[in-house]
Design a protein around this motif. Structure first.
Motif: not given
Length: 345
Positions: A13-17, A19-22, A103-106, A165-168
């Protein structure tokens, strides 16, 4: 620099990537020191086609990720089950995770973490639609479909898509403080940070009980009149059934007794008022059917594992809103998950 490795695969999922990167990029731009160096890694170092149709170029192969890693995040997506079956991916993930601080997952990235053995004996969450499948696939994992994200030791799992977003943001707050996290949220023009124990699926968004018109009407009445007489006897009389039969209907269709369902509706109504108004707690309690602010506080603590005043401060980013360890607590075991979720998953 804090080294962050984002693990991707085909049909992620693009947003999973993104959101975290941004979020990490925003922290770099707004004074977070030390900053973050984000690497997108895939098994073979090649590009990945995301489920939305866009293709992302990777920075590195997973076997090239050596040395100290601060945070590793596995994306979710429709390709998560194929990724979980890729023994090269799971072996590299186990190796990288050994020395990683976090260590995390979305979303469904939790399936990949479970396949790598990184969730064994832990509590975790994932997208509510996939929670039952993860629980079946990984019986050694305690899967909780309710919260937005869960921390167990140094392993973090989050719910679907934008919960990244919330996790990052929680990571940024833990690393650099609440002020930087608020600045990043404003920079990205997003809701500051939803607490981790907020339910993934609001009861106001779930479908009405299928195939039972009287119960559907009764649920609508409860939601429209949280301050009314919603005792089991009164509700049964309104529906024209016995209290015992009403309890059976609620348990079958909503996964909760009438009293627990009413209490959950009232608490969620209170949460909405706390986040959208400046009403004092006594007024919120009265509008939502609680006899007093004290009764509201007790119900709120049971449902959200936080006090109403702290919940309001946390949503608004006020000083004293608590640190990230409070935010990452997750739902208490006595809390009521959003009614309707259990039947959906």
């Amino acid at each position: 620099m804090r080294r962050v490795v984002l693990v991707a695969y085909d049909n992620a999922q693009l947003l999973d990537i993104s959101c975290t990167a941004d979020v990490f990029d925003g922290a770099n731009r707004l004074g977070g020191e030390p900053g973050y160096e984000v690497t997108l890694a895939t098994v073979d170092g090649g590009p990945v086609r995301c489920s939305g149709g866009l293709t992302l170029a990777a920075h590195a192969r997973l076997d090239q990720v050596r040395g100290s890693v601060d945070t590793v995040v596995v994306a979710g997506g429709l390709g998560h089950e194929a990724a979980a079956c890729d023994t090269r991916l799971t072996a590299h993930l186990r190796r990288i995770a050994t020395d990683a601080r976090r260590v995390a997952s979305v979303c469904t990235g939790a399936t990949v973490l479970a396949a790598a053995g990184l969730l064994r004996g832990r509590r975790a969450t994932t997208h509510w639609r996939w929670a039952a499948r993860l629980a079946d696939r990984a019986p050694d994992v305690t899967v909780d479909p309710a919260p937005l994200f869960v921390r167990d030791g140094n392993v973090y799992t989050s719910a679907g898509v934008t919960s990244a977003l919330d996790l990052a943001l929680a990571f940024v707050e833990a690393d650099h403080g609440a002020s930087v996290a608020r600045d990043v949220a404003r920079y990205l023009v997003v809701y500051l940070q939803r607490p981790g124990n907020q339910a993934q699926v609001s009861m106001f968004l779930t479908a009405p009980p299928p195939g039972n018109g009287p119960l559907r009407d009764l649920v609508a009445h409860i939601r429209a009149h949280p301050d009314g007489d919603l005792g089991t006897a009164s509700l049964a009389a309104r529906a024209g059934v016995s209290p015992r039969h009403l309890t059976r209907l609620f348990t079958t269709h909503l996964g909760a007794t009438p009293s627990r369902y009413v209490r959950a509706v009232r608490v969620e109504q209170a949460a909405r008022l706390l986040s959208t108004s400046d009403l004092p707690l006594t007024a919120v309690a009265r509008r939502c059917g609680f006899g007093s602010a004290h009764t509201l506080r007790q119900a709120f603590l049971a449902h959200y594992a936080t006090a109403p005043s702290a919940y309001r401060r946390m949503l608004r980013g006020s000083p004293g809103s608590g640190d990230v360890s409070d935010v990452l607590t997750g739902l208490g075991r006595d809390a009521v998950a959003a009614p309707g979720v259990s039947e959906l998953v």
